[in-house]
Motif scaffolding. Structure first.
Motif, short mmCIF file in Angstrom:
data_model
loop_
_atom_site.label_atom_id
_atom_site.label_comp_id
_atom_site.label_asym_id
_atom_site.label_seq_id
_atom_site.Cartn_x
_atom_site.Cartn_y
_atom_site.Cartn_z
N MET A 1 0.83 -1.21 0.00
CA MET A 1 0.00 0.00 0.00
C MET A 1 0.87 1.26 0.00
SD MET A 1 -3.06 -1.07 -0.26
CE MET A 1 -4.19 0.25 0.16
N LEU A 2 0.28 2.36 -0.42
CA LEU A 2 1.05 3.61 -0.54
C LEU A 2 0.43 4.73 0.30
CD1 LEU A 2 1.61 3.38 -4.42
CD2 LEU A 2 3.23 2.79 -2.62
N ASN A 3 -0.15 4.36 1.43
CA ASN A 3 -0.77 5.36 2.29
C ASN A 3 0.24 6.41 2.72
OD1 ASN A 3 -3.28 4.10 2.33
ND2 ASN A 3 -2.56 2.65 3.86
N GLN A 4 -0.21 7.66 2.72
CA GLN A 4 0.61 8.80 3.16
C GLN A 4 1.86 9.02 2.35
OE1 GLN A 4 0.82 8.05 7.35
NE2 GLN A 4 -1.31 8.63 7.55
N LYS A 5 1.85 8.52 1.11
CA LYS A 5 2.99 8.79 0.22
C LYS A 5 2.53 9.76 -0.86
CE LYS A 5 5.42 4.59 1.09
NZ LYS A 5 6.15 4.84 2.31
N THR A 6 3.50 10.55 -1.33
CA THR A 6 3.22 11.45 -2.44
C THR A 6 4.10 11.05 -3.61
OG1 THR A 6 2.63 13.27 -0.99
CG2 THR A 6 3.31 13.84 -3.21
N ALA A 7 3.49 10.99 -4.78
CA ALA A 7 4.23 10.57 -5.98
C ALA A 7 4.13 11.63 -7.07
CB ALA A 7 3.67 9.25 -6.49
N ILE A 8 5.19 11.68 -7.89
CA ILE A 8 5.11 12.43 -9.15
C ILE A 8 5.14 11.38 -10.26
CG2 ILE A 8 6.30 14.01 -10.72
CD1 ILE A 8 7.58 15.39 -8.35
N VAL A 9 4.20 11.48 -11.18
CA VAL A 9 4.19 10.57 -12.33
C VAL A 9 4.26 11.42 -13.59
CG1 VAL A 9 2.94 8.76 -13.57
CG2 VAL A 9 2.79 8.88 -11.07
N THR A 10 5.36 11.31 -14.34
CA THR A 10 5.46 12.07 -15.59
C THR A 10 4.71 11.32 -16.69
OG1 THR A 10 7.52 11.09 -16.44
CG2 THR A 10 7.75 12.92 -14.87
N GLY A 11 4.10 12.06 -17.59
CA GLY A 11 3.29 11.43 -18.63
C GLY A 11 2.10 10.73 -18.00
N GLY A 12 1.58 11.30 -16.92
CA GLY A 12 0.50 10.64 -16.18
C GLY A 12 -0.89 10.88 -16.74
N GLY A 13 -0.98 11.61 -17.83
CA GLY A 13 -2.28 11.93 -18.39
C GLY A 13 -2.92 10.80 -19.17
#
Ligand code: NDP
Length: 248
Positions: A1-13
């Motif tokens: 799980m990824l609770n309380q994490k922040t991610a950047i996803v490039t090309g995420g559209g």
């Protein structure tokens, strides 16, 4: 799980990037979605993500990852908006296929600038923040073309192979601070990028894939989510193929 994490996803559209955004949000993360020009698709990704988990913070940012100055401004803004970033997924990519004889200098430069230098630019902006917080996950979306080569993709294969060298080097440089960096090498995945391939190429590809189907963006997203999770803390510097057995 990824609770309380922040991610950047490039090309995420769109495509694989969108599937990664949605899977990350489903698993509890907040996500900054970077897109190049298709604002409509990025907005759709954000609203789909909000439907999945209304309390999630999901925002989109227009940024050409090939442009170092733009990545600096954008990552600065994201760090202001989200306070900290835990996960970077370098997924933005393009292809400009053709036999080497046909590939122009511009085709070569564009593909390398977005697929390879784009990842370098993004990692450079997050290098210090990750070092300071002594944690971070970097996931670079390479390709089986970067491992095995592919006729008609000299520019793309070179960029994706470069991404593997970049991933292993970053893994070695940052390992002592608990930061991992891995590459995912997908085979044929159903997205806009593969939609444009001719039926002849698709049929030939399917004949070579032991599992006899193309992969789904969501399947790549599950793998990215695993690599981004605490469960994958002991995996770094690896290139993980997800290709239906195309290369063994
Ligand atoms: P798509 O063409 O569906 O989506 C590409 C995404 O990258 C879009 O969101 C696009 O933004 C973004 N992008 C393109 N150029 C830039 C740029 N200069 N700056 C920021 N973002 C940019 O591709 P896929 O989902 O198929 O591919 C995603 C990744 O997976 C790529 O790196 C690709 O090489 C890799 N891959 C794909 C495979 C496949 O079979 N599909 C196989 C192996 C690897 P916008 O929406 O604004 O145009």
């Amino acid at each position: 799980m990824l609770n309380q994490k922040t991610a950047i996803v490039t090309g995420g559209g769109r495509g694989i990037g969108r599937a990664i955004v949605l899977e990350f949000v489903r698993q509890g993360a907040d996500v900054a979605v970077i897109f190049a020009s298709n604002q409509t698709a990025a907005d759709e990704t954000v609203s789909e993500a909000k439907q999945l988990r209304p309390e999630a913070v999901v925002r989109c940012y227009r940024c050409d990852v090939a442009d170092m100055a733009e990545t600096k401004t954008t990552v600065g803004q994201i760090l202001e908006d989200f306070t900290a970033v835990d996960i970077l997924v370098n997924n933005a990519g393009i292809s400009r296929d053709g036999l080497l004889m046909q590939i122009t200098e511009q085709d070569f430069d564009q593909v390398v600038d977005i697929n390879l230098k784009g990842a370098f630019n993004m990692i450079k902006q997050l290098y210090q923040p990750f070092l300071r917080q002594r944690k971070g996950r970097i996931i670079n979306i390479s390709s089986v073309a970067g491992i095995a080569g592919n006729a008609g993709q000299a520019n793309y294969a070179a960029a994706k192979a470069g991404l593997i060298g970049l991933s292993k080097t970053v893994a070695k440089e940052l390992a002592s601070r608990g930061i991992t960096c891995n590459a995912i090498a997908p085979g044929f995945i159903e997205t806009d990028m593969t939609e444009v391939l001719s039926e002849k190429i698709k049929t030939a590809a399917l004949a070579e894939i032991p599992l006899k189907r193309m992969g789904q963006a969501g399947e790549v997203a599950q793998l990215a989510a695993y690599l981004a999770s605490d469960a994958a803390a002991y995996i770094t510097g690896q290139v993980i193929r997800i290709d239906g057995g195309l290369f063994m």
